[in-house]
Design an enzyme around this catalytic site. Sequence first.
Site: not given
Lengths: 443, 433
Positions: B138, B204, B356, B379, B382, B385, B389
């Site tokens: 904690c 946490t 992009c 391209c 990476c 996209c 999407c």
Amino acid sequence: MPNSARTPGVAPGRLPRETIDGHFSDLHPEFSRHEAAIEAERCYFCYDAPCIDACPTGIDIPLFIRQIAAGSPDAAAMTIFDSNILGGMCARVCPTETLCEEACVRNDAEGKPVEIGRLQRYATDALMATGEHPYERQPPTGRRIAVVGSGPAGLACAHRLAMKGHDVVVFESRDKPGGLNEHGIAAYKTVEKFAEREIEWLTAIGGITIEFGRSLGSDLVLEDLTRTFDAVFLGVGLAGANALGIGGEDLANVESAVDFISRLRQSEDLTELPVGRDVVVVGGGMTAIDAAVQSRLLGADSATIVYRRERERMGASEYERNLAASKGVKIETNARPLEIQGGRRVRDIRFERTRTGADGIESTGETFRIDADQVFVAVGQKLAIEASLVEFERGKIKVGEAGRTCHPRIWAGGDCASEGDDLTVTAVAQGRDAAEDIHKSLA
Amino acid sequence: MASLNSEFLGIKSPNPFWLASAPPTDKEYNVRRAFQAGWGGAVWKTLGFDPHIVNVNGPRYGAVWTGDRKLLGLNNIELITDRPLQTNLDEIKIIKREFPDRALLVSLMVPCEEAPWKKILGRVEETEADGVELNFGCPHGMSERGMGSAVGQVPEYIEMVARWVKSNTRMPVLVKLTPNITDIRFPARAAKAGGGDGVSLINTVSSITGVNLDTFSPEPTIDGKGTHGGYCGPAIKPIALNMVAEIARDPETAGFPLSAIGGITTWRDAAEFIALGAGNVQICTAAMTFGFRIIHELTEGLRLWMEEKGIDAIDDFRGRAVPNVLDWQYLNLNYVTKARIDQDLCIKCGRCFAVCEDTSHQAIRINPGREFEVIDEECVACNLCVNVCPVENCITMAELQPGEIDARTGRVVEKEYSNWTQHPNNPAACAAE
């Protein structure tokens, strides 16, 4: 005995007051903050968003929705008003299903567009509720511009000109401003006197004076306006209603649909507004739908729209047609009226069946009758002015880019102009663009 | 039928889903409801000595949401149990007797000396609980008093306390680790070195969930002020997955029993942690968001997936993903992919283009009709996209086969595996050709 749906003839109070009140409440109630947050989250913030292209005023829709999502409805409203000062009205009356919402990519994704219209209303209502006008005028230019007509085109033009520091005098033929926003749109789309409140809010920018009871052809002469003002914008709409040109149009209880709608909009107590038992509306546009739907909402036993071509060629959108069907309006297509029959009052209409052939509408030879206590004609409106300084094209004022007419100091926009298309939002865009062009020309 | 039966540190439970030591396991009432709902086990909320601690009386939790109020992360400034020790011990005993087939562990936090640990362990043993978990995790409140993450951040302390505990109890000992540290492998090694039977992680993450822009105070706000709390929920799952993987693939701790915690919300999350080597999972925020009934989704989802995969038991897929977690330098540089946009699935939002064009490699063009197309010459695969999407599987990464030409580099794709250690650009390349 109170009247009912079956009371013959044209009678008021066919439904109890509570029912009529319910029928004329908001078609699309305002989003709560929670609903707006959820709906705003659905926007994908598209690149070069199709909804912007589909909006005649080109509002940056993804931006204003993102501003709602970010908890800034006032900023969202300014994004809207920057492009469309009547964004509040457009949020209510635009056929979004054929404009921005039709273009929404969510249609492809899951068949349900982002509810752009209701989000726009959420944002604009929030800002307008502050009661403050958000724009400041630029320093006075000393120029004066006459705007003829206080419908959406005239108001948008006047506001943009006032913003630029010009003084504007708006001439309105009626005793109340707003044009079709005030007189022509179905009551359930703009409740609680919104059109009136919006104009009060819009003109709070200052520099706009409205003179009532002034119209071209009666006490206004265009030549005089061009002499006494630096520029003139004509946003006079189409004040004349087309007639059917058949027998019986002069019978009692036959009138133009726009007059009925205007009477309804101005009525202080809809239980006192008479409506026919069997109502027939001739036409296929939004006005036909509004007249038929509101007849049913007032308690007409039947309302039938009769259109001369196929259903999908109607000017009213599919959404509007479905709305009419849901209110019990019957849509009869491929039929045109031959004669309105009756004694002093209309009793029925005789129609002939049509089909679309190589040369347009053809008769099939088949005829039929529909009973009618009241007939509304909704086959379009026409220009009700004649002026010598401008040219006309297909019954409208001929305009080029930014609403320029052939006269160097006259611009026109909205339904009266050749580029108009019967939409509030198009009228706003044209009024605004003309104002920018007038401003440039005065520089 | 696939079996969800679980045995972890020798403790049996009917399924691998335990409730983590946290507010849901603070009382007999809550734990009974959890076990009635079908949870496999629970770790009782951390006990300490009397006089018991007190909690704030303002808000204890803060949260981070999506715009439509889906809870992504929860932040907690609640301390360990604020009820008398004996009350908790009595209730633990009642629950264990009522549900003998469920795993019931007790979380503990006492000052960093051997005597208090020895004392409390004796009390816990009387409850017949199945084991203890040492709360070295904690990050709020108790750490200011030299406990919780103050111990977990010093591997030597972890080892020392673990050793004290092991030498003073016959019960299995789970050491709960804090993620608020730079390299999780060191605390894990220390837990093992101290004789702990396993580790549980992550506790946490230190956090402030927001700042109130009217009062300029951190959230959650107590009388205009705030303090950091412990962040949990779906937002921290990726951090937890990595830390679990780090321990699972560390030669010094590989195979060391591990109970995974951190944003587990659905059966799928649980399966992922088990695939990374966890023996079971502990859940808190999902229960605190939806209630205990989610256990049915968790158990049935996991069982169905195992059956589809032909997996009979939890142990049969445990750790299956561990060999696939590597250091960056061993990734195959001859693996070449290109983004592919499925025009039938595309809804034409253009987000792939926007990101992009603005933030990546200008590798997407817009054809007439808003058709978005990948430019192979640009391209770099990476995956941005794919990530932005909105439509699943609309944009995918297609693998170039050996012999094909990468349009971007003009080079033929090689069949052989080759990594950075062999690359000519690497000054320290060992097998450069």
